[in-house]
Design a protein around this motif. Structure first.
Motif, PDB file in Angstrom:
ATOM      1  N   SER A   1      -5.207   0.547 -10.236  1.00 13.52           N
ATOM      2  CA  SER A   1      -4.381  -0.024  -9.168  1.00 13.52           C
ATOM      3  C   SER A   1      -5.155  -1.039  -8.332  1.00 13.52           C
ATOM      4  O   SER A   1      -4.667  -2.140  -8.073  1.00 13.52           O
ATOM      5  CB  SER A   1      -3.841   1.081  -8.256  1.00 13.52           C
TER       6      SER A   1
ATOM      7  N   ASN B   1      -0.094   4.177  -2.941  1.00 12.13           N
ATOM      8  CA  ASN B   1       0.135   4.887  -4.187  1.00 12.13           C
ATOM      9  C   ASN B   1      -0.471   6.270  -4.062  1.00 12.13           C
ATOM     10  O   ASN B   1      -1.400   6.485  -3.288  1.00 12.13           O
ATOM     11  CB  ASN B   1      -0.511   4.158  -5.368  1.00 12.13           C
TER      12      ASN B   1
ATOM     13  N   CYS C   1       4.527   6.596  -5.187  1.00 11.89           N
ATOM     14  CA  CYS C   1       4.618   5.368  -4.391  1.00 11.89           C
ATOM     15  C   CYS C   1       5.308   5.686  -3.070  1.00 11.89           C
ATOM     16  O   CYS C   1       6.354   6.348  -3.060  1.00 11.89           O
ATOM     17  CB  CYS C   1       5.410   4.311  -5.170  1.00 11.89           C
TER      18      CYS C   1
ATOM     19  N   ARG D   1       6.549   3.907   0.663  1.00 11.85           N
ATOM     20  CA  ARG D   1       6.728   2.770   1.557  1.00 11.85           C
ATOM     21  C   ARG D   1       6.631   3.279   2.997  1.00 11.85           C
ATOM     22  O   ARG D   1       7.284   4.268   3.359  1.00 11.85           O
ATOM     23  CB  ARG D   1       8.085   2.109   1.329  1.00 11.85           C
TER      24      ARG D   1
ATOM     25  N   THR E   1       7.756   5.623  -9.357  1.00 10.10           N
ATOM     26  CA  THR E   1       7.854   4.430 -10.204  1.00 10.10           C
ATOM     27  C   THR E   1       7.283   4.676 -11.596  1.00 10.10           C
ATOM     28  O   THR E   1       7.433   3.838 -12.479  1.00 10.10           O
ATOM     29  CB  THR E   1       7.152   3.229  -9.554  1.00 10.10           C
TER      30      THR E   1
ATOM     31  N   ASN F   1       6.181  -1.001  -7.656  1.00  7.37           N
ATOM     32  CA  ASN F   1       5.613  -0.651  -6.347  1.00  7.37           C
ATOM     33  C   ASN F   1       5.632  -1.854  -5.416  1.00  7.37           C
ATOM     34  O   ASN F   1       6.063  -1.763  -4.255  1.00  7.37           O
ATOM     35  CB  ASN F   1       4.148  -0.202  -6.500  1.00  7.37           C
TER      36      ASN F   1
ATOM     37  N   TRP G   1       7.485  -2.151  -1.794  1.00  4.51           N
ATOM     38  CA  TRP G   1       6.749  -2.387  -0.550  1.00  4.51           C
ATOM     39  C   TRP G   1       7.211  -3.648   0.175  1.00  4.51           C
ATOM     40  O   TRP G   1       7.109  -3.735   1.395  1.00  4.51           O
ATOM     41  CB  TRP G   1       5.253  -2.498  -0.835  1.00  4.51           C
TER      42      TRP G   1
END
Length: 247
Positions: free
Chosen positions: A16, A58, A86, A88, A104, A241, A245
């Motif tokens: 990531s 994440n 994930c 937000r 996700t 993701n 976001w």
């Protein structure tokens, strides 16, 4: 500067972090950072999300389930799967954080699997019963593909590896490895299946992407099976993701 990151423990090499930092550079995305946040206890998570600069994280092992206790809302797929990778993070004018969790992994798996499916792919064996299998099962249900778990211990409605034989493999054309067997550095290992009964009608999907071609995939390929590793799934979920976001 806005902040994104990955929580879990321990955190070693991270796909990531590398992916997003390269994305920011290539696409000239400025004033956003992505970093690793190894937290030994999930109770340390609030120290991250109460920071107003954070707007997304994440989640990886071992917190994909535990983290749900800290969320205000779950997306439909996260609610069904009961695992989150994930989050937000939204902040009110007063600074109060509001957290929504998503899965996700399911999106990434579904979009990478669908192009490989053929008309006869009606049943799947899911190897392993850990957290990764939950997203896979959710997608298989969504696509109308019957499935049976395979694990080392006998439970209700599952197979053990010792039970897998020619007749079962003739019935189940899709085989998905959700276990860590074959992951680097133990690359010589593979799930204990009777590979001599694999044919060109089979589809082997391995969630592992390091090594690129696991022993599991090699054994399927030798028998003419369609094969796929988990790298595209990772790319797809990473872009999903980003979309979440910034929506």
């Amino acid at each position: 500067m806005k902040k994104l990151g990955l929580i879990g423990f321990p955190l070693g090499h991270s796909f990531s972090k590398k992916y997003y930092l390269e994305k920011f550079q290539k696409e000239n995305i400025q004033h956003i950072d992505y970093d690793l946040y190894p937290i030994e206890r999930i109770s340390d998570f609030p120290s991250i999300f109460t920071n107003k600069d954070f707007y997304g994280v994440n989640v990886t092992i071992p917190y994909k389930i535990e983290v749900m206790d800290y969320l205000n809302e779950l997306s439909d797929e996260a609610k069904a799967i009961q695992a989150v990778n994930c989050i937000r993070i939204m902040h009110s004018a007063e600074g109060t954080p509001y957290l929504k969790g998503y899965n996700t992994d399911a999106y990434g798996f579904e979009e990478s699997l669908k192009p490989l499916l053929e008309v006869h792919d009606k049943k799947a064996l899911v190897l392993g019963n850990g957290g990764a299998a939950k997203a896979v099962i959710y997608v298989l249900d969504k696509l109308g593909i019957q499935h049976t778990l395979v694990s080392r211990t006998k439970q209700t409605d599952n197979f053990t590896y010792d039970e897998i034989n020619a007749s079962i493999l003739a019935e189940y054309s899709v085989i998905i490895n959700c276990s860590p067997v074959g992951t680097f550095p133990n690359i010589a290992e593979s799930p204990a299946l009777p590979y001599e009964h694999i044919t060109a009608k089979h589809l082997f999907y391995d969630l592992i992407y390091n090594p690129e071609e696991t022993t599991f995939l090699k054994k399927g390929k030798e028998k003419g099976a369609r094969i796929k590793n988990g790298y595209e799934m990772l790319l797809l979920q990473a872009e999903k993701n980003w979309e979440i976001w910034n929506s």
